[in-house]
Scaffold this active site. Structure first.
Site, PDB file in Angstrom:
ATOM      1  N   ASP B 303      -2.411   6.119 -19.208  1.00 57.23           N
ATOM      2  CA  ASP B 303      -2.954   5.773 -17.910  1.00 57.23           C
ATOM      3  C   ASP B 303      -3.299   4.303 -17.917  1.00 57.23           C
ATOM      4  O   ASP B 303      -3.789   3.774 -18.915  1.00 57.23           O
ATOM      5  CB  ASP B 303      -4.223   6.593 -17.654  1.00 57.23           C
ATOM      6  CG  ASP B 303      -3.879   7.997 -17.208  1.00 57.23           C
ATOM      7  OD1 ASP B 303      -2.878   8.139 -16.492  1.00 57.23           O
ATOM      8  OD2 ASP B 303      -4.598   8.945 -17.589  1.00 57.23           O
ATOM      9  N   ALA B 375     -19.290   3.193   1.696  1.00 62.25           N
ATOM     10  CA  ALA B 375     -17.921   3.583   2.025  1.00 62.25           C
ATOM     11  C   ALA B 375     -17.634   3.288   3.497  1.00 62.25           C
ATOM     12  O   ALA B 375     -16.489   3.067   3.887  1.00 62.25           O
ATOM     13  CB  ALA B 375     -17.728   5.072   1.742  1.00 62.25           C
ATOM     14  N   MET B 379     -18.315  -3.338   2.655  1.00 59.62           N
ATOM     15  CA  MET B 379     -18.739  -4.731   2.439  1.00 59.62           C
ATOM     16  C   MET B 379     -20.065  -4.708   1.710  1.00 59.62           C
ATOM     17  O   MET B 379     -20.804  -3.730   1.763  1.00 59.62           O
ATOM     18  CB  MET B 379     -18.934  -5.457   3.777  1.00 59.62           C
ATOM     19  CG  MET B 379     -17.657  -5.708   4.555  1.00 59.62           C
ATOM     20  SD  MET B 379     -17.972  -6.778   5.954  1.00 59.62           S
ATOM     21  CE  MET B 379     -19.033  -5.791   6.972  1.00 59.62           C
TER      22      MET B 379
END
Lengths: 193, 679, 569
Positions: B303, B375, B379
């Site tokens: 991964d 969310a 910002m």
């Protein structure tokens, strides 16, 4: 399993006819046509009768002729019993036999030069070796000259003429065919007589 | 290196225990598993009987010494195995001590009533409550709550870890301890088969089964043993023909010297030590087969996030908007990130400091309030007293923010944003009220040393494939930077499985790591699937290894250990067989010099007497086992080279070395025996 | 040893090297079912054979089916030969009126020829009628050789295929090996041999009167046709007792060279076929060079020992210059005989152009060891390749681990199953050789047949069982093998040495064919290049040496030392 057996038997029959019969017969046919002398045994004739095969050595007892090597085939040069002595390198029997051969060769060839050539006292693998080494042939020249009355120099020339070299200068050993040489000797002494 | 390494290679207590075990292992029931040593033991018994019996010929002292050394051979081999097992046993004891029978608080009925039961009575599906200070009674999944857990009993790592319901960090292990809060755990294992139980059995070697390769090697060794048995047994008729004879003791000595006792004695030790080395890297391999498979791997799926890259993006560049000085952008970016404790935020502060010497300031002195990332807003930044607002965030979010303040996002900035995203970076736009100051370039940072490791893997013939959810462009840029051979971009969990199948169909053996439940099918499909200990229960059950440190790059070490294990087996087999040449030259002339004095010519080592020659060979054969125990436990030295070069190197050391060493060794022992008047 | 000897061995080797590629390519074309030059002539004949035998040439067999077909076919062959031998007096082509072959001898001879051993406990010219020689013995010179080639091809297919259930059809491989490979080459060679004096005659033995006036009987027969296949098929059973030392079988150095080339032609070519059918030509060459190393070493040692001769005899006044000439023909001398002995035992041929029994101990050690190594130095037709396959698997298994991977051979994992079968095929001949010769030297029945005493007697018995288990057929021929003891035990050894080796090897081929092919990488064990060549040669020598060191030290090794010391027995 049963299938395998059936196929096996049929294949054996087919191949027996093809490989066991047709093939050797075909080879024989070519031999008859192309190499009648070589394929039928390379027999040499003298005065109209076969005196032996060029390729098969024979015992020589008559005086005035070159001797072949000792033979382990039967009682010596028995065509039906080809083979060697099969005595090993540390065999006492072999050492004794060679000692006897050395003594016999020396006694037979009193004037012979140098050590006894190896092929003079050893038996060949086939027991039918038609050749001797040039060394052994030359070694016998004094005796043959004395017995046959042919000058040694002539005999040496005859030996040289009958000496075959190595194949491609590399394979095999120089050799002299005893039967051919003896026929030469006989025809020479015959002419003289 | 791991925290379990405190058990030293050759600890005094361990050795004492191993010595005792090596005598216990003389029982034929144990020996029969090792055909080579079984033959040695049978030979030793035979020689002992011959010694006690009437038919003894020759010097008694000689026969006694041979018999003693034959027994020593068996004991030395047992000792090697016992030493290898010893460390596992010691560790198992330590683990067992943590496994006390705790009282569990089982939930009954829907009402949430509790009852107290012993932890051994818990069944799969039971739900238990665990609170701060209590031990978790069994393996399970957190279904309710969040807690910090001390897992040091299993992992050796003392820092606590967070376990919470839902997601990929929900698995808890029996025997670990809750440090804070309260959780409800659904039990996932039956009593006696908990992770701890399995771990104890594994480190102890109780479940040790011969691996396929070990079985194959055993067959080879058994075959060679039969060959030498034939050669030795028929020697008596040949001797009788030659006018001599050989005593049973001497025949047994010859047989034992010829059969591959070195590798036969060390084979199981090599396997156990290999597992042990894996364990010392804090990886729990579920079988020796898994470790062997690791040596065979030729495709490694890794991964990206957390394995190849650090897993968080870092500021690497500041791109000012038109008309803005870079220093001004730096200052604003720093302001917006001052209170941002995320790694990204911190990296911005660091960058500003590095580039322009801007020092961090206290919020209080700025009279500002931190606005954290959510969310919804996407910002973060600062609100100053007086209404000034500084923000950094995703381009479209900042676009909305500046529009609301009457500004706009300049076209140049939009282009910068697109370019950064295209290069695989993350653009963060910085705005001061309605004015856009520029863009921060956040980059995925490849871990140090990864390129070198991948180069090493390539030299061993292993291809690395990076798996990432990033778009192909991003993926390609990181792949290039990290030096992996290939990548799979925009990968969904099912893509991983498909890729593994594809590689396997192409004849490759695939290793991967994973932690999520959705990794489980791929972990199960992979030839080597290493689950992270922090991962879900499903992942841990699907894989054939668990990394207790949850460090995915460790797969690389495991691959090396697997290779080293196989190389050690091959090297000692080669050594063992090569040794025989010298032993023949020691023993055969000694056996028959009485019959054929000329055979003295074969006594190339010029050994003193026939008896000293035979004894020296037997002694060498026994001592070489002991001498090679450290090598068997440590493994042959390993370098990441191509197969051809490794082969040449090992053939030279163990093949040619194995041919020469006994000539020297036997001669030295012979000199010593003569000096000590033992022969 | 004269420089010309090195040159001679070198030139012979270069000729083999030159033959390897063309023969290998031709064999691949034949067994991959590709078109060959001979299709127009042999195609119809091939189809006729299938039609008559009821074979569906498209139907392939798994390894068990393949092995069963071989066993059934071979047992049927033994019965056929036995019947012809017993009935020869009643059948045509018996001009010298030879009686039926006695039962035990007939049985052991039948096994001997069907197993490609051609051990002869009889004297051909005095025992076998022309029909028996042609239609029973020479027939199986073809069929046992074709069987060997078929097994080798099946093994190559097993390596080359992946996830496959079948390894070819035995019936098709047998037929194509016979028709496309053995028959045409034999025919051409037979004609060349005849031109040099090898006889092909159906006339009875010739009777001549020699120059000295004595009668000499000279047996004749269809020799040329048999001689060609005897060498090409690495059978080695001579028409005459003296085998290829008989002037009618091998009259000149030229025929001698041709015969030696015929022995190695197909085995050497098969290494190339291995490379080309598996798509790994460099692997094929690595195998070729490993064989070459062992061949050159053996030929060198043997030729040196024979040219140096026997000090015991030299002490009696025999010229040392010509080397050891006992049992050798003048036309071949020590070098050609040593070379032939090396070639015939590297291969499982067993034809001899001189008597191995009379070689110096070291010279005789070479053929003995060659057979004991498993006749994998080019080896018998097919048998050499499938024999070295076992050693390749063992080499890959032992050394393969040392590169840090579980062993694999050309992409196939070598696991317990393969190792078990490989060890079995090594153990069977080892058992036959050691236990058989041990029984011989301590039993009255065994001892009474020995022609030589001392260490050489041990060598004789050892050579007999070695030759039988290795399906070679050459002998330390002083041993009288036509006794119940040897006829029965040697026949058993021949049977075990042939079929108990073929069956496990086919099992390995089947198992490899079924496996999936692993991808190749830098970490893959290399089976080409000089390193692998030396490794393979090393494994062959070490396995052989470790097995037979004790008995060899009591036989030829000590005899060499005793000869130097002048001891005789």
């Amino acid at each position: 399993m049963k299938d395998h057996l059936l196929v096996s038997v049929r294949l054996l029959v087919v191949f027996t006819l093809l490989l066991g019969v047709a093939y050797p017969v075909a080879v024989w046919g070519v031999g008859r046509l192309a190499f009648p002398y070589a394929a039928s045994g390379s027999f040499l004739r003298k005065d109209g009768r076969a005196v032996g095969s060029e390729l098969i050595g024979q015992a020589v007892t008559a005086p005035g002729l070159f001797r072949p090597r000792p033979s382990a085939a039967g009682s010596g040069y028995d065509g039906t019993a080809s083979g060697g002595s099969n005595l090993g390198p540390t065999s006492k029997a072999l050492a004794d036999r060679i000692a006897a051969e050395v003594a016999r060769a020396r006694a037979e060839n009193p004037g012979a030069p140098g050590p006894v050539p190896a092929d003079a006292v050893t038996a060949s693998g086939s027991g039918l070796d038609p050749h001797v080494s040039p060394a052994f042939a030359l070694w016998q020249v004094p005796r043959v000259a004395k017995e046959s009355g042919i000058p040694a120099a002539d005999l040496e020339r005859m030996v040289a003429a009958r000496t075959e070299g190595r194949f491609l200068g590399l394979f095999g050993e120089p050799r002299v065919n005893v039967l051919l040489l003896n026929l030469d000797v006989l025809s020479r002494s015959g002419r003289r007589r | 290196m791991s925290k379990h390494a405190e058990i030293r290679l050759l600890d005094r207590a361990l050795l004492a225990r191993a010595a005792a075990d090596s005598v216990r292992k003389l029982h034929p029931r144990h020996m029969v598993h090792n055909p080579v040593l079984f033959v040695v033991e049978a030979g030793a018994v035979l020689a002992t009987l011959a010694l006690l019996g009437v038919g003894t010929r020759g010097s008694l002292s000689f026969q006694l010494q041979v018999v003693l050394w034959l027994w020593a051979t068996v004991l030395f081999a047992n000792f090697a195995e016992a030493v290898a097992e010893g460390r596992g046993k010691a560790q198992a004891d330590a683990l067992r001590r943590t496994k006390t029978d705790t009282v569990a608080r089982r939930l009954v009925g829907a009402a949430g009533d509790e009852e107290q039961v012993g932890s051994t009575e818990l069944r799969r599906g039971d739900r238990v409550v665990v609170e701060a200070g209590q031990a978790i009674p069994g393996d399970g999944t957190v279904v309710e709550g969040i807690a910090s857990v001390d897992e040091s009993a299993i992992t050796g790592e003392s820092a606590p870890v967070i376990r919470e319901a839902g997601g990929d960090r929900s698995a808890v292990t029996g025997g670990t301890k809750v440090l804070s809060d309260r959780i409800v755990v659904e039990i996932t294992s039956e009593p006696g088969s908990t992770f701890l139980d399995r771990m104890i059995r594994l480190v102890e070697g109780a479940e040790r089964q011969k691996t396929p390769n070990e079985i194959a090697l055993d067959i080879l060794l058994a075959g060679l043993t039969i060959v030498f048995l034939l050669a030795t047994v028929t020697l008596r008729p040949f001797a009788l023909y030659s006018g001599g004879d050989v005593s049973p003791t001497v025949l047994v000595a010859l047989l034992v010297c010829l059969i591959p006792t070195t590798i036969g004695g060390l084979l199981s030790a090599i396997g156990i030590a290999g597992m042990d080395r894996v364990l010392r890297h804090n990886v729990l391999a579920m079988s020796g087969r898994a470790v062997e498979a690791a040596g065979d791997v030729n495709v490694l799926l890794l991964d990206k996030t957390g394995t190849i890259t650090l897993g968080n993006r870092q500021a690497s560049q500041l791109v000012p908007a038109p008309g803005v000085a870079e220093r001004d952008l730096a200052e604003l970016a720093q302001l917006a990130s001052l209170a941002d404790e995320t790694p990204e935020g911190r990296s911005i502060v660091v960058l500003a400091k590095e580039r322009f010497g801007l020092r961090g300031r206290e919020l209080r002195e700025l009279k500002a309030r931190f606005v954290p990332f959510t969310a919804r807003t996407r910002m973060s930044g600062l609100d100053f007293e007086g209404g000034r607002k500084v923000r950094k965030g995703a381009a479209d979010a900042v676009d909305g923010f500046v529009k609301a303040a009457g500004g706009h996002l300049p076209e140049e900035v939009r282009r910068d944003v697109a370019r950064i995203a295209g290069e695989g970076g993350t653009p963060l736009v910085v705005a001061d009220g309605g004015r856009v100051a520029g863009t921060i370039y956040l980059k995925d940072v490849v871990k140090g040393g990864m390129r070198e490791r991948f180069d090493r893997l390539r030299a061993m013939g292993i291809r690395t494939v990076m798996i990432t959810g990033d778009n192909p462009l991003t993926a390609a840029s990181i792949a290039r930077e990290a030096g992996v051979d290939d990548f799979l971009a925009e990968a969904k969990p099912e893509d991983k499985l498909a890729l593994i199948r594809k590689e396997q169909a192409g004849g490759n053996l695939v290793a991967m790591t994973g932690d999520g439940t959705n990794d489980a099918p791929a972990l199960a499909q992979a030839d080597v699937g290493m689950a992270m200990n922090t991962g879900t229960q499903a992942a841990k059950e699907a894989g054939n290894m668990v990394d207790l440190d949850s460090n995915p790059t460790k797969l690389i070490e495991v691959v090396e250990i697997g290779k080293q294990l196989l190389m050690t087996r091959g090297a000692l087999t080669t050594f063992s067989i090569s040794n025989d040449v010298a032993k023949y030259f020691a023993i055969i002339p000694a056996l028959f010099v009485a019959t054929y004095p000329q055979l003295e010519a074969l006594n190339v080592m010029k050994l003193a007497t026939p008896e000293s020659a035979i004894l020296s060979a037997v002694v060498f054969n026994a001592l070489v086992i002991v001498a090679l125990i450290p090598l068997a436990l440590r493994g042959v030295s390993y370098r990441p080279l191509g197969a051809g070069r490794i082969l040449r190197r090992n053939l030279l050391i163990y093949g040619v070395g194995g041919l020469v060493a006994p000539f020297v060794g036997i001669k030295l022992i012979d000199l010593l025996l003569v000096a000590l008047r033992l022969a | 040893m004269p420089a010309s000897a090195f040159l001679e061995i070198g030139v012979y080797f270069l000729l083999i090297l030159a033959l390897t590629r063309p023969v290998g390519v031709y064999l691949r074309r034949v067994f991959a079912g590709e078109r060959t030059l001979l299709d127009p002539v042999l195609g119809p004949l091939e189809r006729l054979v299938y039609r008559v035998a009821g074979v569906d040439p498209r139907k392939e067999q798994g390894w068990k089916g393949y092995a069963t077909a071989i066993l059934v076919f071979s047992v049927a062959g033994v019965l056929g030969v036995y019947a012809v031998e017993r009935l020869q007096a009643l059948l045509p082509l018996d001009p010298d009126r030879l009686p039926a072959v006695p039962p035990v001898l007939a049985w052991s001879t039948a096994v001997s020829f069907v197993t490609n051993t051609n051990w002869q406990a009889y004297s051909g010219e005095a025992t076998m009628s022309y029909l028996t020689q042609m239609a029973a013995l020479a027939l199986h010179n073809f069929l046992s050789a074709a069987t060997g080639i078929a097994v080798a091809v099946a093994v190559i297919r097993g390596i080359a295929r992946a996830e496959a259930k079948t390894i070819g059809s035995f019936w098709v491989d047998l037929t194509r090996a016979t028709l496309y490979v053995l028959l045409p080459i034999s025919f051409v060679s037979a004609v060349v041999l005849m031109s040099q004096g090898v006889v092909q005659s159906f006339a009875p033995a010739a009777k001549v009167t020699t120059l000295s006036g004595a009668a000499q009987t000279i047996p004749l027969g269809p020799v040329a046709s048999q001689e060609a296949i005897k060498e090409l098929g690495t059978n080695g059973g001579g028409f005459f007792n003296a085998n290829s030392s008989h002037p009618y079988e091998n009259p000149s150095p030229a025929t001698n060279l041709l015969e030696m080339l015929l022995i190695f032609a197909v085995p050497a070519g098969l290494t190339h076929t291995l490379g080309s059918m598996t798509g790994k030509p460099r692997h094929g060459w690595a195998v070729f060079w490993a064989m070459s190393l062992l061949f050159l070493a053996g030929a060198g040692v043997c030729a040196r020992a024979e040219t140096r001769g026997n000090p015991i005899h030299q002490a009696l006044g025999v010229d040392a210059a010509a080397g050891n000439m006992e049992g050798k023909e003048v036309r071949f001398g020590p070098v050609d005989t040593a070379l032939f002995a090396t070639v015939t035992t590297d291969a499982s041929c067993g034809a001899v152009n001189g008597m191995h029994d009379s070689f110096t101990p070291l010279g005789g050690l070479v053929p003995l060891v060659n057979i004991q190594l498993g006749e994998v130095v080019f080896g018998g037709v097919g048998a050499g390749l499938y024999g070295i396959f076992v050693f390749v698997v063992l080499a890959v298994f032992i050394a393969g681990l040392m590169v840090g991977r579980t062993p694999e051979y050309l992409g196939k994992k070598v696991e317990g199953g393969e190792v078990k079968l490989a060890m079995l095929s090594v153990l069977v001949p080892t058992f036959c050789i050691l236990v058989g010769s041990a029984a011989a030297v301590v039993s009255k029945a065994g001892l009474s047949s020995l022609a030589n005493a001392g260490p050489h007697g041990l060598s004789e018995a050892l050579y007999a069982f070695t030759s039988a288990a290795g399906n070679n057929g050459s002998a330390f021929a002083g041993l009288n093998a036509n006794t119940g003891f040897y006829d029965v035990l040697l026949a058993l050894a021949m049977f075990a040495g042939r079929f108990l080796v073929i069956v496990p090897i086919l099992g390995m081929a089947g198992s490899l064919a079924a496996k999936k092919r692993l991808a190749e990488s830098a970490g893959t064990f290399p089976v080409d290049g000089p390193l692998f060549t030396f490794l393979l040669a090393g494994v062959i020598v070490v396995v052989g040496a470790l097995t037979f060191f004790p008995v060899l030290s009591l036989g030829p090794a000590v005899e060499q030392l005793l000869m130097a010391a002048g001891r005789t027995f």
